[in-house]
Design a protein around this motif. Sequence first.
Motif, PDB file in Angstrom:
ATOM      1  N   THR A   3       0.831  -1.205   0.000  1.00  0.00           N
ATOM      2  CA  THR A   3       0.000   0.000   0.000  1.00  0.00           C
ATOM      3  C   THR A   3       0.866   1.256   0.000  1.00  0.00           C
ATOM      4  O   THR A   3       0.601   2.214  -0.737  1.00  0.00           O
ATOM      5  N   MET A   4       1.909   1.264   0.829  1.00  0.00           N
ATOM      6  CA  MET A   4       2.839   2.402   0.829  1.00  0.00           C
ATOM      7  C   MET A   4       3.477   2.580  -0.546  1.00  0.00           C
ATOM      8  O   MET A   4       3.596   3.698  -1.066  1.00  0.00           O
ATOM      9  N   ALA A   5       3.896   1.461  -1.149  1.00  0.00           N
ATOM     10  CA  ALA A   5       4.540   1.520  -2.466  1.00  0.00           C
ATOM     11  C   ALA A   5       3.603   2.096  -3.513  1.00  0.00           C
ATOM     12  O   ALA A   5       4.020   2.880  -4.376  1.00  0.00           O
ATOM     13  N   LEU A  63       9.837   1.668   7.965  1.00  0.00           N
ATOM     14  CA  LEU A  63       9.428   0.475   8.705  1.00  0.00           C
ATOM     15  C   LEU A  63       8.253   0.792   9.618  1.00  0.00           C
ATOM     16  O   LEU A  63       7.274   0.029   9.681  1.00  0.00           O
ATOM     17  N   LYS A  64       8.328   1.925  10.322  1.00  0.00           N
ATOM     18  CA  LYS A  64       7.236   2.320  11.228  1.00  0.00           C
ATOM     19  C   LYS A  64       5.941   2.524  10.455  1.00  0.00           C
ATOM     20  O   LYS A  64       4.872   2.085  10.888  1.00  0.00           O
ATOM     21  N   GLU A  65       6.027   3.209   9.315  1.00  0.00           N
ATOM     22  CA  GLU A  65       4.813   3.461   8.531  1.00  0.00           C
ATOM     23  C   GLU A  65       4.242   2.160   7.969  1.00  0.00           C
ATOM     24  O   GLU A  65       3.026   1.981   7.921  1.00  0.00           O
ATOM     25  N   MET A  66       5.111   1.249   7.561  1.00  0.00           N
ATOM     26  CA  MET A  66       4.649  -0.032   7.038  1.00  0.00           C
ATOM     27  C   MET A  66       3.892  -0.817   8.113  1.00  0.00           C
ATOM     28  O   MET A  66       2.802  -1.357   7.859  1.00  0.00           O
ATOM     29  N   ALA A  89      -4.674   3.291  -3.063  1.00  0.00           N
ATOM     30  CA  ALA A  89      -3.383   3.862  -2.662  1.00  0.00           C
ATOM     31  C   ALA A  89      -2.748   4.645  -3.808  1.00  0.00           C
ATOM     32  O   ALA A  89      -2.180   5.724  -3.603  1.00  0.00           O
ATOM     33  N   LEU A  90      -2.832   4.101  -5.033  1.00  0.00           N
ATOM     34  CA  LEU A  90      -2.265   4.786  -6.197  1.00  0.00           C
ATOM     35  C   LEU A  90      -2.958   6.120  -6.442  1.00  0.00           C
ATOM     36  O   LEU A  90      -2.299   7.161  -6.602  1.00  0.00           O
ATOM     37  N   MET A 146       9.452   3.904  -3.757  1.00  0.00           N
ATOM     38  CA  MET A 146       8.778   2.613  -3.876  1.00  0.00           C
ATOM     39  C   MET A 146       9.778   1.472  -3.714  1.00  0.00           C
ATOM     40  O   MET A 146       9.527   0.498  -3.008  1.00  0.00           O
ATOM     41  N   ARG A 147      10.943   1.592  -4.362  1.00  0.00           N
ATOM     42  CA  ARG A 147      11.965   0.547  -4.262  1.00  0.00           C
ATOM     43  C   ARG A 147      12.531   0.457  -2.848  1.00  0.00           C
ATOM     44  O   ARG A 147      12.866  -0.619  -2.366  1.00  0.00           O
TER      45      ARG A 147
END
Length: 590
Positions: free
Chosen positions: A74-76, A231-234, A297-298, A88-89
Amino acid sequence: MVNKMNDYVIKSTYKSFIVVSILSALIATVGMMIDNIVVGRYLGTECLAAMGIVSPISMILSAIGNISSSGGATMAARELGKGNKEKMRSVFTISMGYTIVTGAVMMLAIFFFAPQIATLLGAKGSLMDPTVAYLRGIAVGSIPTIMMPNFLGFVKLDGSNRLPLTVIGAMSVVDVVLDLLVALVFKQGMFWMAMATSIGYFVAVAICFTHFTKDYNTLKFIKPLEAWNELKEMVSTGAATALSRVCDTLKMIIFNNMMVIVAGAGAVAALNVRQQVYNLVGSLIMGAGQALMPMAALFFGEEDENSLKTGIKVSIKIGLEISIVAAIILLFIPSVFVNALGVKEPEIVSMAEYGIRIFAISMPIRLIVVLWNNYYQSTRRNILAIVISILQAFGFTVLAAVIMFKPLQANGIFLSFLVGEVLTLIFIYVYAGIKNKKFSFAIDKCMLLPEGFGKGVIRRWDVSIGNSINEVTALSEKIQVRAKEENFEHKSLNVIALAIEEMAGNVIKHAFNEGEKRWLDILIIQKEDGFILRLRDNGKMFDPLKYLHEHENDDNLEHMGINLIKNLADDVSYSRTIGLNNLILTVNNK
């Protein structure tokens, strides 16, 4: 110019996602059912009981994987919506690292502390040995078990829409074949039965890596940009999905005990039948919700409110059609599922059929709750998504059961599932009403977009045109007329008109097959400093910039037109995301 955009591209994309998501969930569910059948038939009831005892550990591994698969992908998707491929990567690298580290920790912990874990889970006497053996076999596959759903989320986001189905199908076939070999040919026990599952996950991850060989692959491992923050946001983004699974397990433990109190052990069997139907048919709802997440998300990353609204509308419409048809089937023939699971005692059959019918009635309501919750996850409303997950999977349902299980007995517990869904849906609309200071069922009122979302836009035009050069030319001419009417001295809109004529013409020629009817979505945004043009389609991959590079020495008209627009525009970028070609051009007022 007519401001009209249809939902063809978004609907087609959603349909492709929902088919893959539903089939993936169904295949995985059927695979688990076959595991249980093979173990129960050939290794005996004690081994089957051991599988049931270990199920909370499988749930924990799944929840850990959900954090990265839901949160990371979702973040990506949001970063791709912003055009930030490096970010994204970076998220991809962080999420894959997370699965390796957490998988390794779980592998060592489960393998070396299997006896203690088995005791904690309730294994005693003759159940201890098969439970410990099965735990150790599951432990070996901890890393691929956690990694696989995460990997699938990213490859689907990166354009491999069908690869997830291939991966899960291959995993299930390997698992079933090895199960039968272990039980019938090699006459092995629970460790090797669990190893069959672990090997299936290893095969699945190996197939996922074939995505890196695709021409359209953009996934790469890089040095993380902001490792700790990402990491926290994920974890925050994926927490709602993980907590929902944990709460579901806790709820079923409580309900099993309630059933024993009010109706005896037979009622637990009836509840299990209802749960098996939920696992199987509920994959329709799960698939509908998962299909919305990358799209939402996009579009959120693009700050495209219209596409967000259209995506929600499409997902609700298609999801309701599917869930209502499934609900009608369950309402009229619940006995088919009860008989298939081998239940024969009349009292248990009656309870199980009641539970299935109540689940059928709740399906459309649950569908809407799941869609809104997944939407909030995708649009950074993480706390709200967590609250909804807890209320739906545990809070409202358990509260209703506590109130109703004594007066209504087993039926009260079955009814609590429906009450929980209704109360959760009411909570969503009441919360949105409080935020908007006005109660409404309208989609745009429940979207709860952040303040300033999509601002800075003077005007916008959303247009869908067919894959016809005549329609491209007509649209270009309309834009030029508008430029003259509004006296755009900076000529930016004229450049946009020319860009549509050249770029859309090339998209139609290269992304679509001759003779097929398709649509191309065109968005034109006017800002104070210029214009943004976005062309979006769901045809074959066509990157104009790559085409220009490959034909830089040619004299053909396509090459010359693309080169002209590249020189006139201030910025041109292309991405292939969730099966869509996205071309964005920026023209400043110079």
